[in-house]
Write a protein that holds these residues in place. Structure first.
Motif, PDB file in Angstrom:
ATOM      1  N   THR A  46       0.841  -1.203   0.000  1.00 50.35           N
ATOM      2  CA  THR A  46       0.000   0.000   0.000  1.00 50.35           C
ATOM      3  C   THR A  46       0.874   1.249   0.000  1.00 50.35           C
ATOM      4  N   THR A  47       1.941   1.239   0.789  1.00 42.13           N
ATOM      5  CA  THR A  47       2.865   2.378   0.836  1.00 42.13           C
ATOM      6  C   THR A  47       3.496   2.603  -0.534  1.00 42.13           C
ATOM      7  N   LEU A  48       3.947   1.529  -1.178  1.00 43.53           N
ATOM      8  CA  LEU A  48       4.547   1.640  -2.504  1.00 43.53           C
ATOM      9  C   LEU A  48       3.538   2.193  -3.504  1.00 43.53           C
ATOM     10  N   GLU A  84       7.278  10.798 -12.711  1.00 37.88           N
ATOM     11  CA  GLU A  84       8.613  10.419 -13.179  1.00 37.88           C
ATOM     12  C   GLU A  84       9.193   9.246 -12.370  1.00 37.88           C
ATOM     13  N   LEU A  85       8.347   8.245 -12.187  1.00 35.57           N
ATOM     14  CA  LEU A  85       8.733   7.038 -11.467  1.00 35.57           C
ATOM     15  C   LEU A  85       8.650   5.835 -12.400  1.00 35.57           C
ATOM     16  N   GLY A  86       9.429   4.806 -12.095  1.00 37.81           N
ATOM     17  CA  GLY A  86       9.324   3.542 -12.829  1.00 37.81           C
ATOM     18  C   GLY A  86       8.827   2.464 -11.889  1.00 37.81           C
ATOM     19  N   LEU A  87       7.845   1.690 -12.321  1.00 41.30           N
ATOM     20  CA  LEU A  87       7.248   0.658 -11.473  1.00 41.30           C
ATOM     21  C   LEU A  87       7.376  -0.699 -12.148  1.00 41.30           C
ATOM     22  N   VAL A  88       7.995  -1.655 -11.448  1.00 39.65           N
ATOM     23  CA  VAL A  88       8.117  -3.027 -11.946  1.00 39.65           C
ATOM     24  C   VAL A  88       7.225  -3.916 -11.098  1.00 39.65           C
ATOM     25  N   PHE A  89       6.275  -4.576 -11.759  1.00 39.73           N
ATOM     26  CA  PHE A  89       5.304  -5.401 -11.058  1.00 39.73           C
ATOM     27  C   PHE A  89       5.832  -6.821 -10.843  1.00 39.73           C
ATOM     28  N   GLN A  90       5.185  -7.517  -9.924  1.00 41.55           N
ATOM     29  CA  GLN A  90       5.504  -8.918  -9.657  1.00 41.55           C
ATOM     30  C   GLN A  90       5.317  -9.768 -10.903  1.00 41.55           C
ATOM     31  N   LEU A 152      12.969  -4.680 -16.037  1.00 41.90           N
ATOM     32  CA  LEU A 152      13.870  -3.689 -15.449  1.00 41.90           C
ATOM     33  C   LEU A 152      14.457  -2.783 -16.536  1.00 41.90           C
ATOM     34  N   ALA A 153      14.831  -3.377 -17.661  1.00 43.70           N
ATOM     35  CA  ALA A 153      15.409  -2.596 -18.755  1.00 43.70           C
ATOM     36  C   ALA A 153      14.418  -1.563 -19.272  1.00 43.70           C
ATOM     37  N   ARG A 154      13.158  -1.954 -19.396  1.00 41.83           N
ATOM     38  CA  ARG A 154      12.132  -1.026 -19.882  1.00 41.83           C
ATOM     39  C   ARG A 154      12.022   0.197 -18.981  1.00 41.83           C
ATOM     40  N   MET A 155      12.109  -0.027 -17.661  1.00 40.55           N
ATOM     41  CA  MET A 155      12.029   1.082 -16.721  1.00 40.55           C
ATOM     42  C   MET A 155      13.294   1.933 -16.737  1.00 40.55           C
ATOM     43  N   LEU A 156      14.457   1.282 -16.762  1.00 39.67           N
ATOM     44  CA  LEU A 156      15.715   2.023 -16.717  1.00 39.67           C
ATOM     45  C   LEU A 156      15.954   2.829 -17.987  1.00 39.67           C
ATOM     46  N   ALA A 157      15.405   2.378 -19.102  1.00 39.62           N
ATOM     47  CA  ALA A 157      15.610   3.080 -20.380  1.00 39.62           C
ATOM     48  C   ALA A 157      15.084   4.509 -20.326  1.00 39.62           C
ATOM     49  N   LEU A 163      12.899   4.079  -8.907  1.00 33.44           N
ATOM     50  CA  LEU A 163      12.437   2.778  -9.403  1.00 33.44           C
ATOM     51  C   LEU A 163      11.706   2.073  -8.260  1.00 33.44           C
ATOM     52  N   LEU A 164      10.449   1.715  -8.493  1.00 35.38           N
ATOM     53  CA  LEU A 164       9.611   1.046  -7.497  1.00 35.38           C
ATOM     54  C   LEU A 164       9.458  -0.422  -7.879  1.00 35.38           C
ATOM     55  N   LEU A 165       9.790  -1.323  -6.960  1.00 36.39           N
ATOM     56  CA  LEU A 165       9.754  -2.757  -7.241  1.00 36.39           C
ATOM     57  C   LEU A 165       8.862  -3.447  -6.217  1.00 36.39           C
TER      58      LEU A 165
END
Length: 376
Positions: A46-48, A84-90, A152-157, A163-165
């Motif tokens: 929830t915090t994320l 301007e955040l990147g989010l990587v889902f499970q 991860l690459a998609r977000m870092l590009a 970066l939120l994981l």
């Protein structure tokens, strides 16, 4: 890259009588690898999601960099796409109909990045994550670990500020999880990206994080470095949650004190201030040593005769079950023990290895110096 600050943040879902997150104060520094660690339902995801903008705050304020992005009192809410955040889902959330290259540069295309820059950034990040040889394949043709690298690459590009994981390694097998932990550590060092990582796995948090926030019931129980969390748990919950095998706990309250508690109480009486306030003693399994003869026990350590109950091999290490003054204790060792069930031994525990808590489960920090424990 921006700093993230949550001030007195509260989240209550409609129809719920309890807060998912309550009075949360959390600051994540630029370039930090922050792990939100805790059991299921503790409020970490929830915090994320509030940081990402996928959940609205019920109360409090959330600031990213110099911008307030969510504050119900001021009717302020910046949507996720503008943070301007990147989010990587499970689940990785890769496009199944796009090649790995197209998945990787997807965000750059949305942002209409010029072609030459887009190609360069895509090539650089694919090379950095070791997936350039898969550029013409589709997600279904890759393993779980390879798909995780693509996500991860998609977000870092797109060079996100943060970066939120969210439990990104939970779907991988043990070997791939180990490989991806090393990969994430390397990525953090190479790109310097601020990372917020949600996990229930203490070993992921301990090996990856620069700072860990341990959560339970929507509240941060303790925040500190991995060493702080493990060596100086702030309360009973943290002591029990972090560590495997779990910490040995000896109840010392009047009326509930076991024979072992009374022996430890006598040992502590002359060594710590206000020993009468000790309600619980914790001993990490690796802090226990055993000797065949009492003369071999180091002076000044706590010692007691005991009996071996069992020896459990775990592959490169061993868990030894010890019965001392009627209570079962667990000891761990990385040296093959020459012990068998029924052996009579003398256990030894250094004074500095004893964790002392009061009746409310809070750490008695004023006893650390008296016991010779390093204080952060």
């Amino acid at each position: 890259m921006p700093k993230i600050a949550l001030s007195q943040v509260k989240k209550t879902y409609p129809g719920s009588r309890t807060d998912a997150v309550s009075a949360l104060d959390l600051e994540i520094a630029d370039g930090e690898f922050m792990c939100l660690l805790g059991p299921s339902g503790c409020g970490k995801t929830t915090t994320l999601r509030m940081i990402a903008g996928l959940e609205n705050l019920t109360a409090g304020e959330l600031q990213i960099g110099d911008r307030v992005v969510d504050c119900p009192a001021n009717a302020t809410f910046i949507p996720p796409e503008k943070r301007e955040l990147g989010l990587v889902f499970q689940s990785y959330a890769l496009w199944p109909h796009l090649t790995i290259e197209r998945n990787t540069d997807f965000g750059l295309r949305l942002r209409k990045v010029p072609k030459a820059e887009r190609v360069q950034r895509t090539d650089d990040v694919m090379r950095a994550l070791g997936i350039e040889q898969y550029r013409d394949r589709y997600p279904s043709q890759l393993s779980g670990g390879q798909q995780q690298r693509v996500a991860l690459a998609r977000m870092l590009a797109v060079s996100p500020g943060v970066l939120l994981l969210d439990e990104p390694l939970s779907n991988l097998d043990a070997r791939l999880r180990l490989e991806m932990r090393a990969e994430l550590k390397r990525i953090h060092g190479e790109f310097g990206t601020t990372i917020v990582f949600v996990t229930h796995d203490q070993w992921e948090a301990m090996t990856l994080a620069t700072t860990i926030a341990v959560m339970n019931d929507g509240v941060i129980q303790q925040m500190g470095t991995p060493d702080d969390i493990y060596d100086r748990p702030a309360n009973r919950f943290v002591a029990e949650f972090v560590g495997s095998p779990p910490i040995n706990l000896i109840e010392c309250e009047t009326g509930a004190a076991s024979p072992l508690a009374k022996v430890i109480g006598d040992y502590l009486a002359d060594r710590v201030p206000n020993a009468s306030g000790i309600a619980l003693v914790g001993i990490r399994p690796e802090a226990i040593a055993v000797y065949a003869e009492p003369t071999a026990v180091p002076t000044s350590s706590f010692t007691l005769s005991a009996q071996i109950e069992g020896v459990l091999p775990t592959g490169g290490s061993w868990i030894v079950e010890i019965k001392a003054a009627g209570q079962l204790l667990l000891m761990t060792t990385h040296i093959a023990p020459n012990l068998s069930a029924g052996d009579e031994v003398f256990l030894s525990i250094a004074a500095a290895a004893l964790h002392l808590f009061d009746a409310q489960g809070h750490r008695l920090t004023d006893t650390d110096t008296a016991l010779g424990r390093a204080v952060a």
